[in-house]
Design an enzyme around this catalytic site. Structure first.
Site, PDB file in Angstrom:
ATOM      1  CG  ASP A  30      -2.266   1.075   1.188  1.00  9.88           C
ATOM      2  OD1 ASP A  30      -3.010   0.367   0.886  1.00  9.88           O
ATOM      3  OD2 ASP A  30      -2.044   2.295   1.286  1.00  9.88           O
ATOM      4  CG  ASN A  86     -11.699  -0.579   3.950  1.00  4.28           C
ATOM      5  OD1 ASN A  86     -12.421  -1.125   4.709  1.00  4.28           O
ATOM      6  ND2 ASN A  86     -10.979   0.192   3.748  1.00  4.28           N
ATOM      7  CG  HIS A  99      -8.546  -2.817  -2.803  1.00  7.65           C
ATOM      8  ND1 HIS A  99      -9.955  -2.205  -3.567  1.00  7.65           N
ATOM      9  CD2 HIS A  99      -8.333  -2.254  -1.137  1.00  7.65           C
ATOM     10  CE1 HIS A  99     -10.024  -0.904  -2.642  1.00  7.65           C
ATOM     11  NE2 HIS A  99      -8.876  -1.054  -1.175  1.00  7.65           N
ATOM     12  CG  HIS A 101      -6.589  -2.804   3.064  1.00  8.07           C
ATOM     13  ND1 HIS A 101      -5.718  -1.657   2.866  1.00  8.07           N
ATOM     14  CD2 HIS A 101      -7.732  -2.614   2.740  1.00  8.07           C
ATOM     15  CE1 HIS A 101      -6.773  -0.225   2.010  1.00  8.07           C
ATOM     16  NE2 HIS A 101      -7.942  -1.309   1.924  1.00  8.07           N
TER      17      HIS A 101
HETATM   18  P1  AMP Z   1      -9.563   1.583   0.479  1.00  9.29           P
HETATM   19  O1  AMP Z   1      -9.452   2.765   1.397  1.00  9.29           O
HETATM   20  O2  AMP Z   1      -9.946  -0.116   1.080  1.00  9.29           O
HETATM   21  O3  AMP Z   1     -10.467   1.328  -0.843  1.00  9.29           O
HETATM   22  O4  AMP Z   1      -8.017   1.212  -0.229  1.00  9.29           O
HETATM   23  C1  AMP Z   1      -7.665   1.607  -0.821  1.00  9.29           C
HETATM   24  C2  AMP Z   1      -5.780   1.953  -0.621  1.00  9.29           C
HETATM   25  O5  AMP Z   1      -5.210   1.695  -2.068  1.00  9.29           O
HETATM   26  C3  AMP Z   1      -5.048   2.965   0.218  1.00  9.29           C
HETATM   27  O6  AMP Z   1      -4.748   2.374   1.472  1.00  9.29           O
HETATM   28  C4  AMP Z   1      -4.406   4.258  -0.479  1.00  9.29           C
HETATM   29  O7  AMP Z   1      -3.207   3.810   0.022  1.00  9.29           O
HETATM   30  C5  AMP Z   1      -4.038   2.349  -1.296  1.00  9.29           C
HETATM   31  N1  AMP Z   1      -3.105   3.138  -3.195  1.00  9.29           N
HETATM   32  C6  AMP Z   1      -4.203   4.199  -3.528  1.00  9.29           C
HETATM   33  N2  AMP Z   1      -3.794   4.463  -5.158  1.00  9.29           N
HETATM   34  C7  AMP Z   1      -2.428   3.020  -4.926  1.00  9.29           C
HETATM   35  C8  AMP Z   1      -1.231   2.692  -5.647  1.00  9.29           C
HETATM   36  N3  AMP Z   1      -1.188   3.182  -6.711  1.00  9.29           N
HETATM   37  N4  AMP Z   1       0.011   1.856  -5.202  1.00  9.29           N
HETATM   38  C9  AMP Z   1      -0.557   1.361  -4.151  1.00  9.29           C
HETATM   39  N5  AMP Z   1      -1.834   1.573  -2.940  1.00  9.29           N
HETATM   40  C10 AMP Z   1      -2.174   2.613  -3.337  1.00  9.29           C
END
Ligand code: AMP
Ligand code: ZN
Length: 111
Positions: A30, A86, A99, A101
């Site tokens: 992340d 989420n 996705h 986490h």
């Molecule tokens: P969510 O809130 O469950 O949709 O989580 C999205 C996650 O994607 C967040 O924790 C972001 O920090 C992560 N994220 C967004 N863009 C990227 C990226 N380019 N590479 C890695 N993680 C990302």
């Protein structure tokens, strides 16, 4: 054309270190870690919600759960880990591509 960041990473259009990859899913770090180890396990097929899953999407989630324990040592997760998905606005989903986490590498606070 798909403007999804995770689809672009999956297709290699945006480079990102992949800790694991097969035809169905991949694991990256992340970009904004919430724990010492914070990975994202991402299916290559684009969909947002568990409620949209096809039978094949569910099979891929089952495969993720099969693979993850086999590579947890490589990921620095020997002490265990926490999985979070989420979903939607109330769930705080920012990226509309499903996705999982994976948080660990330290003792996480209980909630
Ligand atoms: P969510 O809130 O469950 O949709 O989580 C999205 C996650 O994607 C967040 O924790 C972001 O920090 C992560 N994220 C967004 N863009 C990227 C990226 N380019 N590479 C890695 N993680 C990302
Ligand atoms: Zn996508």
């Amino acid at each position: 054309m798909c403007d999804c960041i995770f689809c672009k990473i999956g297709k290699g259009e945006i480079s990102s270190k992949k800790y694991y990859e097969d035809d169905d899913f991949f694991i990256i770090s992340d970009i904004s870690p919430k724990a010492k180890c914070h990975y994202l396990m991402i299916p290559k097929n684009h969909y947002k919600l568990i409620s949209e899953q096809t039978e094949n999407d569910r099979k891929i989630i089952a495969k993720m759960f099969d693979v993850l324990p086999k590579i947890q040592h490589e990921l620095g997760l020997d002490g265990g880990y926490r999985l979070i998905i989420n979903q939607g606005e109330d769930g705080g989903q920012e990226v509309p591509h499903l996705h999982i986490h994976i948080l660990g590498g330290e003792k996480l606070k209980s909630f």
